[in-house]
Design a protein around this motif. Structure first.
Motif, PDB file in Angstrom:
ATOM      1  N   ALA A 186      53.544  28.196  37.969  1.00  0.00           N
ATOM      2  CA  ALA A 186      54.437  28.086  39.130  1.00  0.00           C
ATOM      3  C   ALA A 186      54.165  29.147  40.188  1.00  0.00           C
ATOM      4  CB  ALA A 186      55.888  28.178  38.668  1.00  0.00           C
ATOM      5  N   ASP A 187      53.696  30.343  39.786  1.00  0.00           N
ATOM      6  CA  ASP A 187      53.494  31.419  40.758  1.00  0.00           C
ATOM      7  C   ASP A 187      52.199  31.261  41.552  1.00  0.00           C
ATOM      8  OD1 ASP A 187      52.492  31.780  38.218  1.00  0.00           O
ATOM      9  OD2 ASP A 187      52.402  33.946  38.360  1.00  0.00           O
ATOM     10  N   GLY A 188      51.310  30.350  41.150  1.00  0.00           N
ATOM     11  CA  GLY A 188      50.092  30.052  41.913  1.00  0.00           C
ATOM     12  C   GLY A 188      49.160  31.248  42.050  1.00  0.00           C
ATOM     13  N   GLY A 189      48.345  31.232  43.120  1.00  0.00           N
ATOM     14  CA  GLY A 189      47.396  32.319  43.356  1.00  0.00           C
ATOM     15  C   GLY A 189      46.100  32.115  42.603  1.00  0.00           C
ATOM     16  N   CYS A 190      45.079  32.899  42.964  1.00  0.00           N
ATOM     17  CA  CYS A 190      43.759  32.727  42.350  1.00  0.00           C
ATOM     18  C   CYS A 190      43.578  33.552  41.087  1.00  0.00           C
ATOM     19  CB  CYS A 190      42.656  33.065  43.360  1.00  0.00           C
ATOM     20  SG  CYS A 190      42.609  34.798  43.843  1.00  0.00           S
ATOM     21  N   ILE A 191      44.589  34.361  40.730  1.00  0.00           N
ATOM     22  CA  ILE A 191      44.538  35.092  39.461  1.00  0.00           C
ATOM     23  C   ILE A 191      45.008  34.147  38.365  1.00  0.00           C
ATOM     24  CG2 ILE A 191      45.336  37.098  38.164  1.00  0.00           C
ATOM     25  CD1 ILE A 191      43.535  37.787  40.544  1.00  0.00           C
ATOM     26  N   MET A 192      44.108  33.862  37.441  1.00  0.00           N
ATOM     27  CA  MET A 192      44.329  32.811  36.443  1.00  0.00           C
ATOM     28  C   MET A 192      44.940  33.355  35.149  1.00  0.00           C
ATOM     29  SD  MET A 192      43.042  29.891  37.737  1.00  0.00           S
ATOM     30  CE  MET A 192      43.436  30.197  39.461  1.00  0.00           C
ATOM     31  N   ARG A 193      45.825  32.567  34.579  1.00  0.00           N
ATOM     32  CA  ARG A 193      46.481  32.901  33.318  1.00  0.00           C
ATOM     33  C   ARG A 193      45.741  32.236  32.159  1.00  0.00           C
ATOM     34  NH1 ARG A 193      51.847  33.196  35.147  1.00  0.00           N
ATOM     35  NH2 ARG A 193      52.603  33.727  33.064  1.00  0.00           N
ATOM     36  N   GLY A 194      46.167  32.555  30.930  1.00  0.00           N
ATOM     37  CA  GLY A 194      45.554  31.941  29.757  1.00  0.00           C
ATOM     38  C   GLY A 194      45.669  30.430  29.769  1.00  0.00           C
ATOM     39  N   ASN A 195      46.801  29.923  30.272  1.00  0.00           N
ATOM     40  CA  ASN A 195      47.002  28.474  30.368  1.00  0.00           C
ATOM     41  C   ASN A 195      45.928  27.818  31.229  1.00  0.00           C
ATOM     42  OD1 ASN A 195      49.506  30.201  30.557  1.00  0.00           O
ATOM     43  ND2 ASN A 195      50.396  28.351  29.662  1.00  0.00           N
ATOM     44  N   ASP A 196      45.535  28.525  32.315  1.00  0.00           N
ATOM     45  CA  ASP A 196      44.533  27.987  33.235  1.00  0.00           C
ATOM     46  C   ASP A 196      43.166  27.850  32.566  1.00  0.00           C
ATOM     47  OD1 ASP A 196      46.094  27.768  35.717  1.00  0.00           O
ATOM     48  OD2 ASP A 196      46.257  29.941  35.559  1.00  0.00           O
ATOM     49  N   LEU A 197      42.875  28.733  31.618  1.00  0.00           N
ATOM     50  CA  LEU A 197      41.633  28.617  30.846  1.00  0.00           C
ATOM     51  C   LEU A 197      41.606  27.301  30.079  1.00  0.00           C
ATOM     52  CD1 LEU A 197      41.080  32.146  29.262  1.00  0.00           C
ATOM     53  CD2 LEU A 197      39.369  30.879  30.554  1.00  0.00           C
ATOM     54  N   LEU A 198      42.733  26.965  29.473  1.00  0.00           N
ATOM     55  CA  LEU A 198      42.808  25.751  28.663  1.00  0.00           C
ATOM     56  C   LEU A 198      42.811  24.491  29.527  1.00  0.00           C
ATOM     57  CD1 LEU A 198      45.506  26.938  26.101  1.00  0.00           C
ATOM     58  CD2 LEU A 198      43.041  26.860  25.764  1.00  0.00           C
ATOM     59  N   MET A 199      43.395  24.580  30.730  1.00  0.00           N
ATOM     60  CA  MET A 199      43.519  23.415  31.598  1.00  0.00           C
ATOM     61  C   MET A 199      42.321  23.219  32.522  1.00  0.00           C
ATOM     62  SD  MET A 199      47.559  23.399  32.673  1.00  0.00           S
ATOM     63  CE  MET A 199      47.671  25.100  33.173  1.00  0.00           C
ATOM     64  N   GLY A 200      41.492  24.259  32.679  1.00  0.00           N
ATOM     65  CA  GLY A 200      40.377  24.153  33.606  1.00  0.00           C
ATOM     66  C   GLY A 200      40.850  24.127  35.050  1.00  0.00           C
ATOM     67  N   SER A 201      41.677  25.106  35.425  1.00  0.00           N
ATOM     68  CA  SER A 201      42.288  25.123  36.759  1.00  0.00           C
ATOM     69  C   SER A 201      41.310  25.437  37.881  1.00  0.00           C
ATOM     70  CB  SER A 201      43.438  26.138  36.802  1.00  0.00           C
ATOM     71  OG  SER A 201      44.425  25.821  35.848  1.00  0.00           O
ATOM     72  N   CYS A 202      40.111  25.880  37.541  1.00  0.00           N
ATOM     73  CA  CYS A 202      39.102  26.197  38.557  1.00  0.00           C
ATOM     74  C   CYS A 202      37.742  25.714  38.059  1.00  0.00           C
ATOM     75  CB  CYS A 202      39.067  27.707  38.827  1.00  0.00           C
ATOM     76  SG  CYS A 202      38.814  28.713  37.347  1.00  0.00           S
ATOM     77  N   ASP A 203      36.780  25.664  38.953  1.00  0.00           N
ATOM     78  CA  ASP A 203      35.419  25.305  38.554  1.00  0.00           C
ATOM     79  C   ASP A 203      34.709  26.490  37.918  1.00  0.00           C
ATOM     80  OD1 ASP A 203      35.426  22.607  39.547  1.00  0.00           O
ATOM     81  OD2 ASP A 203      35.294  23.432  41.571  1.00  0.00           O
ATOM     82  N   VAL A 204      34.969  27.692  38.451  1.00  0.00           N
ATOM     83  CA  VAL A 204      34.327  28.915  37.962  1.00  0.00           C
ATOM     84  C   VAL A 204      35.402  29.930  37.626  1.00  0.00           C
ATOM     85  CG1 VAL A 204      32.766  30.820  38.511  1.00  0.00           C
ATOM     86  CG2 VAL A 204      32.281  28.524  39.391  1.00  0.00           C
ATOM     87  N   MET A 205      35.448  30.375  36.371  1.00  0.00           N
ATOM     88  CA  MET A 205      36.394  31.398  35.950  1.00  0.00           C
ATOM     89  C   MET A 205      35.645  32.733  35.869  1.00  0.00           C
ATOM     90  SD  MET A 205      39.652  31.776  35.113  1.00  0.00           S
ATOM     91  CE  MET A 205      40.364  30.317  34.336  1.00  0.00           C
ATOM     92  N   VAL A 206      36.087  33.703  36.662  1.00  0.00           N
ATOM     93  CA  VAL A 206      35.412  34.994  36.763  1.00  0.00           C
ATOM     94  C   VAL A 206      36.038  35.999  35.807  1.00  0.00           C
ATOM     95  CG1 VAL A 206      34.860  36.914  38.327  1.00  0.00           C
ATOM     96  CG2 VAL A 206      34.804  34.553  39.171  1.00  0.00           C
ATOM     97  N   MET A 207      35.184  36.748  35.114  1.00  0.00           N
ATOM     98  CA  MET A 207      35.620  37.804  34.202  1.00  0.00           C
ATOM     99  C   MET A 207      34.438  38.709  33.913  1.00  0.00           C
ATOM    100  SD  MET A 207      35.976  35.327  30.843  1.00  0.00           S
ATOM    101  CE  MET A 207      36.638  33.980  31.815  1.00  0.00           C
ATOM    102  N   ASP A 208      34.651  39.798  33.182  1.00  0.00           N
ATOM    103  CA  ASP A 208      33.520  40.620  32.759  1.00  0.00           C
ATOM    104  C   ASP A 208      32.801  39.936  31.600  1.00  0.00           C
ATOM    105  OD1 ASP A 208      34.397  42.274  30.012  1.00  0.00           O
ATOM    106  OD2 ASP A 208      36.069  41.584  31.244  1.00  0.00           O
ATOM    107  N   SER A 209      31.554  40.316  31.359  1.00  0.00           N
ATOM    108  CA  SER A 209      30.747  39.566  30.386  1.00  0.00           C
ATOM    109  C   SER A 209      31.207  39.758  28.940  1.00  0.00           C
ATOM    110  CB  SER A 209      29.261  39.928  30.522  1.00  0.00           C
ATOM    111  OG  SER A 209      29.045  41.284  30.244  1.00  0.00           O
ATOM    112  N   LEU A 210      31.861  40.885  28.618  1.00  0.00           N
ATOM    113  CA  LEU A 210      32.361  41.061  27.247  1.00  0.00           C
ATOM    114  C   LEU A 210      33.509  40.081  26.974  1.00  0.00           C
ATOM    115  CD1 LEU A 210      32.323  44.948  26.829  1.00  0.00           C
ATOM    116  CD2 LEU A 210      30.812  43.283  25.735  1.00  0.00           C
TER     117      LEU A 210
END
Length: 390
Positions: A195-219
């Motif tokens: 509900a809060d939106g924004g480009c900072i993705m939550r764990g739920n967004d990982l499962l739903m595929g809310s973006c084409d590219v999910m950015v994070m550190d390599s570890l």
């Protein structure tokens, strides 16, 4: 021209026609090499994947000690020889790309993985999963976003959406990427499905595929790719997806894909197909184009600023202003910067307290001073300047 040469040409034409009927495509097959020694599931596991991948119109060369009828072999005797042979084949242009179980990429190069998200079965790129884009975490994550864009575009996504996983460094990465966008580099930011939106993705967004590219550190990315590829098998056999992906970096001119020793035949087949797709999509050319665009927009200057103008900790003793009722929440601050941000507001005469909301660290201020506090925090680069207009 001899009869033998004529027959060879005719044979080649018929092969191409057969491939066209099988795959719906005409032209040269992508040539992908794969090292087959070292898998925890044996060379047979890699050979099985190669045989299946070839049905999709890919010419596979096994770099190992054994093969089966129908798959080309570049024979080596030991696992130590495989990378040397792989590099020889890449340098001589005998193969267009390679898949291997590990590779010593230089600093500045890391791999963009590709997964199938379980929520909706949507594919998503994980930027990045192995290698080191930078020894500085935020700089590395900014680079990872560029690497993810390159890879997604090479796979046919014209305007890939970017999300940043809500981990340490995410907010500073957001500020840097939005600055890069403001200076002319086109980035399409995704919106969290929470509900809060924004480009900072939550764990739920990982499962739903809310973006084409999910950015994070390599570890973190390495952990994610392992979970997504083997959560149905208990971990010993990676069965789902496309593996850890291609090594991307400025001036890195080889297409080398990574899988794991635990990768099973279905995933290895996916990795070979992923490599072939990148060959067809001219990944190395797209990489040059995207780095040129990003550098023109000031990427290097932004990265240098991350190193040279990091906010210094507030070490002076600052007395808190008179306590007020604080009900207004300001989010978007890195956890490591939280107390410094509070003191920066105190210094401006704004009473503030730190806290933890459902989306991460927050600063609490009086409702009447919200806009003033947001502007002060944005000016000090604790939060994105976009919040000033909210």
């Amino acid at each position: 021209m001899s009869e033998k040469q004529v027959n060879q040409i005719i044979g080649k034409i018929f092969d191409q026609l057969a491939d066209t009927l099988a795959t719906g495509e005409y032209g040269n097959k992508p040539r992908i090499g794969i090292t087959s020694m070292g898998s925890e599931h044996g060379e047979e596991n890699i050979i099985e994947a190669a045989l299946k991948a070839q049905k999709s119109g890919i010419e596979v060369t096994l770099i190992g000690s054994q093969t089966k009828e129908g798959v080309k072999l570049s024979k080596v005797e030991t696992e130590e020889e495989t990378h040397k042979r792989m590099e020889q084949l890449l340098n001589s242009k005998e193969i267009d790309g390679a898949v291997t179980m590990h590779y010593p990429f230089p600093i500045g190069v890391s791999t963009v993985g590709r997964i199938i998200t379980p929520g909706k079965g949507k594919e998503m790129f994980i930027a990045t999963t192995t290698g080191t884009s930078s020894t500085d975490k935020v700089e590395g994550m900014v680079k990872n976003a560029i690497y993810g864009i390159i890879t997604a575009k090479a796979c046919g996504i014209k305007n890939p959406t970017i999300g940043i996983l809500n981990i340490d460094g995410a907010r500073q990465t957001e500020i840097a990427l939005k600055k890069l966008k403001d200076q002319g580099y086109d980035i399409a930011f995704a919106e969290s499905q929470r509900a809060d939106g924004g480009c900072i993705m939550r764990g739920n967004d990982l499962l739903m595929g809310s973006c084409d590219v999910m950015v994070m550190d390599s570890l973190t990315g390495n952990l994610m790719i392992k979970i997504f590829s083997s959560y149905t098998t208990g971990g010993s056999y990676e069965s789902i997806g496309y593996g850890y992906g291609p090594g991307i970096g400025e001036n890195f001119d080889k297409l080398i894909m990574i899988i794991s020793r635990a990768s099973g035949a279905p995933l290895v087949e996916g990795a070979i197909k992923y490599a072939a797709e990148l060959v067809k999509g001219n990944c190395l050319e797209i990489s040059k184009e995207e780095f040129a665009k990003a550098n023109k927009a000031g990427l290097k200057e932004i990265l240098n600023s991350l190193k040279t103008t990091k906010k210094e900790a507030v070490t002076e003793e600052i007395q808190a202003p008179k306590k007020e009722v604080v009900t207004s929440q300001i989010s978007g601050i890195e956890i490591m910067d939280l107390e410094d941000a509070v003191k920066a507001l105190w210094k401006k005469g704004i009473y503030a307290e730190s806290g933890m909301g459902c989306t991460g660290p927050i600063i609490l201020v009086n409702e009447a001073k919200t806009n003033e506090a947001i502007k002060a925090l944005a000016d000090a680069e604790f939060i994105s300047k976009e919040k000033v207009d909210c």
